[in-house]
Design a protein around this motif. Structure first.
Motif, PDB file in Angstrom:
ATOM      1  N   GLU A  78      -6.547  21.162  29.850  1.00 37.82           N
ATOM      2  CA  GLU A  78      -7.374  22.125  30.577  1.00 37.82           C
ATOM      3  C   GLU A  78      -8.588  22.514  29.755  1.00 37.82           C
ATOM      4  O   GLU A  78      -9.704  22.583  30.279  1.00 37.82           O
ATOM      5  N   ILE A  79      -8.376  22.764  28.461  1.00 42.45           N
ATOM      6  CA  ILE A  79      -9.477  23.168  27.579  1.00 42.45           C
ATOM      7  C   ILE A  79     -10.542  22.080  27.568  1.00 42.45           C
ATOM      8  O   ILE A  79     -11.740  22.346  27.717  1.00 42.45           O
ATOM      9  N   ILE A  80     -10.092  20.819  27.455  1.00 41.60           N
ATOM     10  CA  ILE A  80     -11.044  19.706  27.392  1.00 41.60           C
ATOM     11  C   ILE A  80     -11.792  19.565  28.724  1.00 41.60           C
ATOM     12  O   ILE A  80     -13.010  19.358  28.750  1.00 41.60           O
ATOM     13  N   LEU A  81     -11.031  19.750  29.845  1.00 43.13           N
ATOM     14  CA  LEU A  81     -11.677  19.653  31.157  1.00 43.13           C
ATOM     15  C   LEU A  81     -12.768  20.716  31.300  1.00 43.13           C
ATOM     16  O   LEU A  81     -13.879  20.434  31.781  1.00 43.13           O
ATOM     17  N   SER A  82     -12.468  21.919  30.855  1.00 46.30           N
ATOM     18  CA  SER A  82     -13.441  22.991  31.024  1.00 46.30           C
ATOM     19  C   SER A  82     -14.639  22.810  30.110  1.00 46.30           C
ATOM     20  O   SER A  82     -15.748  23.230  30.439  1.00 46.30           O
ATOM     21  N   LEU A  87     -14.880  17.914  22.223  1.00 45.00           N
ATOM     22  CA  LEU A  87     -14.374  16.693  21.573  1.00 45.00           C
ATOM     23  C   LEU A  87     -15.334  16.226  20.491  1.00 45.00           C
ATOM     24  O   LEU A  87     -14.949  15.541  19.546  1.00 45.00           O
ATOM     25  N   LYS A  88     -16.603  16.581  20.688  1.00 50.79           N
ATOM     26  CA  LYS A  88     -17.595  16.138  19.708  1.00 50.79           C
ATOM     27  C   LYS A  88     -17.635  17.088  18.505  1.00 50.79           C
ATOM     28  O   LYS A  88     -18.169  16.759  17.470  1.00 50.79           O
ATOM     29  N   GLU A  89     -17.028  18.247  18.707  1.00 54.71           N
ATOM     30  CA  GLU A  89     -17.042  19.259  17.636  1.00 54.71           C
ATOM     31  C   GLU A  89     -16.128  18.827  16.494  1.00 54.71           C
ATOM     32  O   GLU A  89     -14.969  18.490  16.687  1.00 54.71           O
ATOM     33  N   LYS A  90     -16.737  18.851  15.312  1.00 55.15           N
ATOM     34  CA  LYS A  90     -15.915  18.474  14.157  1.00 55.15           C
ATOM     35  C   LYS A  90     -14.987  19.632  13.789  1.00 55.15           C
ATOM     36  O   LYS A  90     -15.388  20.796  13.853  1.00 55.15           O
ATOM     37  N   HIS A 106      -3.999  14.665  19.076  1.00 52.48           N
ATOM     38  CA  HIS A 106      -4.723  13.391  19.224  1.00 52.48           C
ATOM     39  C   HIS A 106      -5.218  13.302  20.654  1.00 52.48           C
ATOM     40  O   HIS A 106      -4.458  13.533  21.592  1.00 52.48           O
ATOM     41  N   ILE A 107      -6.579  12.966  20.770  1.00 52.34           N
ATOM     42  CA  ILE A 107      -7.148  12.746  22.110  1.00 52.34           C
ATOM     43  C   ILE A 107      -7.430  11.257  22.215  1.00 52.34           C
ATOM     44  O   ILE A 107      -8.084  10.675  21.333  1.00 52.34           O
ATOM     45  N   ILE A 108      -6.882  10.648  23.256  1.00 50.16           N
ATOM     46  CA  ILE A 108      -6.959   9.174  23.378  1.00 50.16           C
ATOM     47  C   ILE A 108      -7.833   8.831  24.599  1.00 50.16           C
ATOM     48  O   ILE A 108      -7.706   9.464  25.657  1.00 50.16           O
TER      49      ILE A 108
END
Lengths: 610, 98
Positions: A78-82, A87-90, A106-108
């Motif tokens: 949900e966090i990624i969808l919003s 994902l680009k944040e280090k 891990h995000i695949i």
């Protein structure tokens, strides 16, 4: 009697003691075994319950852990969808790890490559069997997967991955974590650790086997060993019955319980199993020893009181009765049986006494008859030859109570010869009396045949020695008076020396050496002697009944007293008849009331000349 | 009467005390019957014997006859009273009295 009884009582009591002990031992053994089996069964049931409980716990925790992990993964999606920019944040994955309290994020992407991670960015999920499992969800928008927890890394710690589909694009959000609670629960539920938690008694335990191999034991040495190495086959285990087995040189009672695929075996050392029994038997031995000793002493004492002492009393009385005391009465009144026995014995003894008294009276009577017959054979009529003026003769026999063997005799051999005999048979009673009759008859017969006194005695002696089984003997003195001349020929066979009063002189002994008694030795030789009697001479014959008459103090009348009395003024001039009566009076006054022990026989002969 | 026995090999000494009469003679007779087996030398000690009746003489005669067959009989310690009895009855002829 007392000892015999006590011996049998002891045997009986000891047998009862051992029987009781054996029975108790047997029952206690059975009880101990059955109790032990119950104990093992209980523990095995507990173990099975524990296994089931553990299994349920693990399942619950697993479900909880899974739903929590799925919730975290979904939240991440949900966090990624919003905001896909994160994902680009280090450092975002690391932050998320902290926020979600997981160890890996891990995000695949759609190609199965990890594009965001705190540790494994760029990793191809297809490169490992474990991670590859998640790739089957690529493209499935409803994909949710909780992978089984498995050991990982150097320390083989349990680790788990959970993944869901990304909501923003094709791909997977995966989290990894240490499922600590699950791991703990699983560890707890691990069958291999189960045995550690159970003890049976003090030294009993549970063995858990699988396919005949020990997989859990409180004793680590047994782990991995096969049950058949202890001689226990799977058949034995499947029967579910108790059995014995020796494990590490110790004997155990074993009881199997099947909890597929496991077989749980409860084991309890035999010695422990019998601890209670041994204690019980020990206390039983102690209490029984006391109890049976009391029983023994009590019974012994009672029987002694009631029976044995009674029998002793009866026996003592019977002994006295046997010894001849018929006045003894048995008087044991300790119980009715003895009263009856006592009365019975008393009645018998009383009857016996009557019978004996009766018999004694009969014997007395018969002895009296014998006495009368014996005395009737002696000449008792005086004067015996009223027409003979050449001599006076008088004789008397004063008998003792018992039949004795004294006798006197006189008879005419022919017109000119008078034989006079006095004798004493040794012994008393009927035998002496019979022997006396024989001797008297024999001497008379031999003398009447014309033999000299010495010949008479030698022949009589020979005959009497024959058939003299009773070894009796006779002392005898015999003389033959030739009336016309006054020649008196005599012979003495061991008899008391007669006294002679020759005219002016007083009485004196006829001094001759006596021969041996008659009937003693058949070769005895007898010598006769002779004296010439003058008118007025008097011969006094007697038996030892006079000289051995006792006064009450036991003193003898004696030879000196006899001679002195004959020479006393009272007696010295007395004729035969008077002399014998005086003599008897003197003896009576000497013995007083002392009982007469022997016959007293006297004979006096006065030669008056032709 | 008391009877005391002393056995030394085949020699038996019997010491008598008291009276040897009708009542006591059977005791001595029984004693002799049971003790005379294998005896070759029988000695009577009469030192303490006070009286001897014809019943006693009978036992002595019997003992003498038996010892004639199996050995010897000697009588010691005969006092005057008993010696008179032995003489009067002719027993001095058949007994060995020392």
């Amino acid at each position: 009697m007392r000892k015999t009884f006590q011996k049998w009582l002891l045997i009986f009591v000891a047998s009862a003691f051992f029987l009781t002990l054996c029975l108790s031992f047997y029952l206690q053994t059975r009880e101990a075994k059955s109790n032990s089996i119950d104990l093992i069964d209980l523990k095995l049931d507990d173990a099975v319950k524990q296994i089931k409980l553990n299994t349920r716990n693990v399942e619950a925790i697993r479900i909880m852990t899974e739903s929590e992990a799925l919730a975290k993964a979904r939240a991440l999606a949900e966090i990624i969808l919003s905001n896909p920019e994160v994902l680009k944040e280090k450092g975002w994955p690391g932050r998320m790890e902290k926020i979600l309290d997981v160890d890996e994020v891990h995000i695949i992407n759609k190609d199965g490559i990890i594009i965001a991670s705190s540790s494994a960015t760029g990793y191809d999920m297809a490169s490992n069997a474990q991670s590859r499992e998640f790739l089957k969800g690529l493209g499935d928008p409803d994909f949710e997967f909780v992978q089984g927890a498995q050991p990982r890394g150097m320390d083989q710690e349990i680790f788990q991955y959970t993944g869901v589909s990304r909501l923003d694009e094709t791909g997977i959000v995966q989290i990894g974590y240490y499922p600590t609670r699950l791991a703990n629960a699983m560890s707890l539920a691990d069958i291999e650790n189960l045995a550690d938690g159970f003890r049976i008694g003090n030294h009993g335990s549970i063995l858990i086997t699988k396919s005949g191999k020990i997989v859990s034991s409180i004793n680590d040495k047994l782990l991995g060993m096969r049950m058949d190495s202890f001689g226990i086959q799977s058949g034995t285990l499947n029967k579910k019955e108790p059995f014995y087995a020796t494990i590490e040189e110790k004997k155990y009672l074993c009881k199997p319980k099947i909890f597929s695929p496991y077989v749980l075996i409860g084991i309890l050392p035999i010695d422990e199993m019998y601890v209670s029994r041994n204690e019980m038997v020990r206390s039983l031995v102690f209490s029984n020893t006391i109890l049976f000793s009391i029983v023994f002493l009590l019974v012994s004492f009672l029987v002694d009181r009631v029976v044995i002492s009674g029998i002793f009393h009866v026996n003592r009385s019977l002994e006295k009765i046997t010894e001849g005391n018929l006045n003894e009465r048995v008087d044991v009144r300790s119980n009715p049986e003895f009263v009856s026995l006592s009365n019975g014995i008393n009645t018998t003894v009383s009857a016996l006494k009557d019978a004996i008294t009766e018999a004694a009276a009969r014997i007395d009577k018969e002895l009296e008859f014998a006495r009368e017959i014996q005395l009737s054979s002696l000449p008792t009529v005086f004067p015996p030859y009223p027409d003979r003026t050449e001599f006076d003769i008088f004789a008397a026999i004063f008998t003792a109570k018992e039949v004795g063997g004294d006798f006197y005799d006189f008879f005419m051999i022919d017109e000119d010869h008078l034989a006079v005999v006095i004798a004493d048979v040794s012994g008393k009673g009927i035998p002496a009396s019979l022997f006396m009759m024989t001797s008297k008859t024999m001497i008379q017969n031999l003398a009447e045949s014309g033999r000299s006194p010495a010949e008479v005695f030698m022949d009589a002696n020979r005959h009497l020695c024959e058939n003299n089984e009773a070894e009796m003997f006779v002392t005898a003195f015999m003389g033959i008076l030739e009336i016309s001349t006054g020649k008196y020929t005599f012979v003495n066979a061991g008899h008391n020396k007669p006294l002679i009063r020759q005219s002016v002189n007083g009485y004196d002994w006829i001094q001759t050496k006596p021969g041996f008694v008659l009937a003693g030795i058949n070769t005895t030789l007898y010598k006769q002697a002779e004296i010439i009697l003058k008118p007025g001479d008097l011969l006094f014959f007697y038996t030892d009944g006079i000289t051995e008459a006792n006064d009450p103090s036991g003193a003898f009348f004696g030879n000196e007293h006899l001679k002195a009395f004959l020479n006393s003024p009272e007696a010295i001039d007395a004729g035969p008849d008077q002399l014998i009566h005086l003599m008897k009076k003197e003896i009576d006054s000497f013995v007083k009331d002392a009982p007469q022990a022997d016959d007293i026989t006297m004979l006096a002969l006065r030669y008056k000349g032709s | 009467m008391e009877i005391q026995e002393l056995k030394e090999g085949s020699k038996l000494t019997i010491a008598l005390s008291g009276r040897l009469d009708t009542i006591t003679a059977p005791d001595l007779e029984n004693k002799l019957n049971s003790s005379l087996n294998a005896v070759e030398e029988l000695v009577f000690d009469f030192k303490e014997l006070g009286y001897l009746s014809s019943a006693g003489l009978r036992v002595l005669l019997s003992a003498q006859k038996r010892m004639n067959k199996q050995g010897s009989l000697v009588i010691h310690g005969v006092n005057e009273t008993i010696m008179e009895i032995f003489e009067a009855t002719g027993f001095t002829d058949i007994l060995k009295i020392e």
